[in-house]
Design an enzyme around this catalytic site. Structure first.
Site, short mmCIF file in Angstrom:
data_model
loop_
_atom_site.label_atom_id
_atom_site.label_comp_id
_atom_site.label_asym_id
_atom_site.label_seq_id
_atom_site.Cartn_x
_atom_site.Cartn_y
_atom_site.Cartn_z
N HIS A 96 14.34 4.56 -0.98
CA HIS A 96 15.23 3.78 -0.11
C HIS A 96 16.65 4.02 -0.58
O HIS A 96 16.92 4.11 -1.79
CB HIS A 96 14.93 2.28 -0.20
N GLY A 135 7.16 -3.06 4.88
CA GLY A 135 7.33 -2.61 6.26
C GLY A 135 7.64 -1.14 6.40
O GLY A 135 6.87 -0.28 5.96
N PHE A 136 8.80 -0.82 7.01
CA PHE A 136 9.13 0.57 7.33
C PHE A 136 10.51 0.94 6.82
O PHE A 136 11.35 0.08 6.56
CB PHE A 136 9.05 0.81 8.84
N THR A 143 8.05 6.15 -2.41
CA THR A 143 9.04 6.45 -1.38
C THR A 143 10.43 6.14 -1.92
O THR A 143 10.59 5.57 -2.99
CB THR A 143 8.77 5.69 -0.07
N GLY A 167 0.83 -1.18 0.00
CA GLY A 167 0.00 0.00 0.00
C GLY A 167 0.87 1.25 0.00
O GLY A 167 2.10 1.17 0.11
N GLY A 168 0.25 2.39 -0.13
CA GLY A 168 0.99 3.64 -0.09
C GLY A 168 1.42 4.13 -1.46
O GLY A 168 1.20 3.47 -2.47
N MET A 186 6.10 4.12 6.02
CA MET A 186 5.62 2.74 6.16
C MET A 186 4.65 2.39 5.05
O MET A 186 3.89 3.25 4.59
CB MET A 186 4.92 2.55 7.51
N CYS A 190 5.57 9.92 -0.52
CA CYS A 190 4.30 9.33 -0.08
C CYS A 190 3.10 10.09 -0.63
O CYS A 190 1.99 9.97 -0.11
CB CYS A 190 4.23 9.27 1.45
#
Length: 250
Positions: A101, A179-180, A99, A95-96, A167, A197
């Site tokens: 990393h 996860g986060f 983002t 979901g979301g 997250m 996000c």
């Protein structure tokens, strides 16, 4: 409900690993758990096979990931810019929205059978946030939840509210994935190429930015240890090391 609840979680530090192999590994762990759950359907409760749980920590090379409900227009960099900044772009099944990393960021992937704990995704997300809130509190930062938004924030409700941990999760048959992502020494310039996000009016931050200093490799390891400790407390779980020689460092 699982009649043989197992609150032992196998912990594994993957070190630095490309995003796709880490995602593939999560998917394999998830499939193994779901296969057991499907098999259990044909067994009497007293003969049910106990399902395992896993918790992975990893650091990814530069990558942008877009969730299934995300919008591609929140990726502001084109192919040429991605090459220039040595980043990749991956569409994922969590979901979301979008983002980032990258190096200096600790990413956590719990692959849990929630029937071993509780069958409540909302509670699961709040628990993950609590793990991070407790972790950054050890460094003097007051992490908070932002109403209607996931993750951990600083100075919620103020014009300079900023997210320190993103997250996004997926669950299938009560087994979790993704996860986060907690920003530690993260190069925050990489967030300039996205609408993080999908939220346009708030900023992102890192432990380095808030403490105004680079955290040492030893401190990075210490943060992982704190995450592990708080995860065990919040989920009332027992974390044990993954059983291979190469992943015994915690």
């Amino acid at each position: 409900m699982n009649t043989h609840q197992n609150k032992v979680v196998e912990f594994e530090d993957l070190g630095i690993r490309e995003y796709q192999p880490a995602w593939d590994y999560q998917e394999k762990l998830m499939k193994d758990i779901i296969d057991i759950k499907i098999k259990n359907r044909d067994l009497s409760p007293e003969n049910h096979i106990t399902t395992p749980n896993h918790f992975l920590l990893v650091e990814h090379p530069h990558v942008y990931t877009l969730g299934k409900s995300g919008h591609e227009e929140n990726m502001l960099a084109g192919i040429d810019k991605l090459k220039e900044i040595e980043a990749t772009f991956v569409k994922v099944n969590r979901g979301g929205d979008i983002t980032y990393h990258g190096y200096g960021q600790i990413v956590g992937y719990p692959v849990l059978d929630l029937e071993n704990f509780f069958t409540d995704i909302h509670k699961y997300m709040r628990n993950l946030e609590e793990v991070i809130i407790r972790t950054i509190a050890d460094y003097g930062l007051k992490g908070e939840r932002s109403p209607g938004e996931t993750g951990v924030w600083l100075d919620v409700g103020k014009p300079y509210a900023r997210k320190i941990c993103a997250m996004g999760v997926k669950a299938s048959r009560w087994v979790t994935l993704h996860g986060f992502a907690l920003n530690i020494n993260t190069d925050m310039r990489y967030f300039e190429y996205i609408v993080p996000c999908g939220i346009k009016d708030k900023q992102v931050t890192s432990l380095k930015r808030e403490l105004e200093r680079e955290l040492t490799p030893e401190e990075m390891e210490d943060i992982k240890a704190k995450i592990r400790m708080h995860f065990a407390d919040v989920f009332e779980a027992e974390l044990v090391d993954h059983k291979t020689e190469s992943s015994q460092r915690v």
